[in-house]
Design a protein around this motif. Structure first.
Motif, mmCIF file in Angstrom:
data_model
loop_
_atom_site.group_PDB
_atom_site.id
_atom_site.type_symbol
_atom_site.label_atom_id
_atom_site.label_comp_id
_atom_site.label_asym_id
_atom_site.label_seq_id
_atom_site.Cartn_x
_atom_site.Cartn_y
_atom_site.Cartn_z
ATOM 1 N N ARG A 115 -6.748 56.744 0.887
ATOM 2 C CA ARG A 115 -7.963 56.985 0.107
ATOM 3 C C ARG A 115 -7.895 56.121 -1.133
ATOM 4 O O ARG A 115 -6.832 55.649 -1.536
ATOM 5 C CB ARG A 115 -8.065 58.450 -0.314
ATOM 6 N N THR A 116 -9.033 55.968 -1.786
ATOM 7 C CA THR A 116 -9.085 55.285 -3.071
ATOM 8 C C THR A 116 -10.172 55.917 -3.923
ATOM 9 O O THR A 116 -11.110 56.521 -3.395
ATOM 10 C CB THR A 116 -9.358 53.776 -2.908
ATOM 11 N N GLU A 133 -8.525 50.244 2.354
ATOM 12 C CA GLU A 133 -8.761 50.744 0.992
ATOM 13 C C GLU A 133 -9.057 49.614 0.009
ATOM 14 O O GLU A 133 -9.884 49.771 -0.897
ATOM 15 C CB GLU A 133 -7.585 51.594 0.523
ATOM 16 N N HIS A 135 -12.685 48.888 0.206
ATOM 17 C CA HIS A 135 -13.476 49.858 -0.564
ATOM 18 C C HIS A 135 -13.483 49.490 -2.050
ATOM 19 O O HIS A 135 -14.527 49.531 -2.703
ATOM 20 C CB HIS A 135 -12.914 51.272 -0.394
ATOM 21 N N CYS A 156 -16.843 59.785 -1.501
ATOM 22 C CA CYS A 156 -16.947 59.730 -0.047
ATOM 23 C C CYS A 156 -18.076 58.788 0.358
ATOM 24 O O CYS A 156 -19.103 58.714 -0.314
ATOM 25 C CB CYS A 156 -17.209 61.121 0.526
ATOM 26 N N GLU A 194 -18.379 53.522 6.274
ATOM 27 C CA GLU A 194 -17.013 53.540 6.813
ATOM 28 C C GLU A 194 -16.896 52.602 8.014
ATOM 29 O O GLU A 194 -15.901 51.882 8.155
ATOM 30 C CB GLU A 194 -16.578 54.956 7.194
#
Length: 133
Positions: free
Chosen positions: A28-29, A53, A56, A64, A70
């Protein structure tokens, strides 16, 4: 070969934290200055998750993201991790999807994302190579 660790080193403002993800997610980031990677990942999974990541962060995604975003990030990560020439080289001898993923140093899921998002010109290149053999 794409080297996400080198990119991470060049981005001095980003902190990498190894954690146990409660939901088992690979990474995650916050989209700004931190990446969390699941400490249970093997080296290939780490390479793939870090690339994802970093994209992103590059795209300034915070919070989110939708399924569409995604999918776009997964497709871009697969393109960066698997250049077309390397895909072609591996396809010439690999006998299975998992063997090809191992050779390309990606997860089977990233390899599938690459196939799922090949552009028309890339498909034509693959067909042209196949016709030559």
């Amino acid at each position: 070969m794409f080297h996400p660790w080198g990119i991470l080193r060049a981005l001095a403002h980003i902190r990498l934290s190894w954690v146990v993800m409660p939901d088992g997610a690979p990474g995650r980031t916050n989209g700004i200055d931190i990446i969390w990677l699941n400490k249970a990942l093997d080296q290939v999974e780490r390479r793939c998750a870090l690339t994802h990541e970093l994209i992103h962060i590059e795209r300034e995604h915070t919070g989110c993201q939708s399924a569409t975003v995604e999918a776009e990030v997964r497709a871009e990560a697969a393109r960066r991790l698997i250049p077309l020439d390397q895909l072609i080289k591996g396809l010439r001898w690999a006998r299975s999807h998992s063997e090809l993923a191992d050779e390309l140093w990606v997860t089977p899921e990233v390899l599938q994302d690459r196939f799922d998002h090949l552009g028309d010109a890339e498909w034509q290149t693959l067909l042209d190579v196949e016709l030559q053999h």
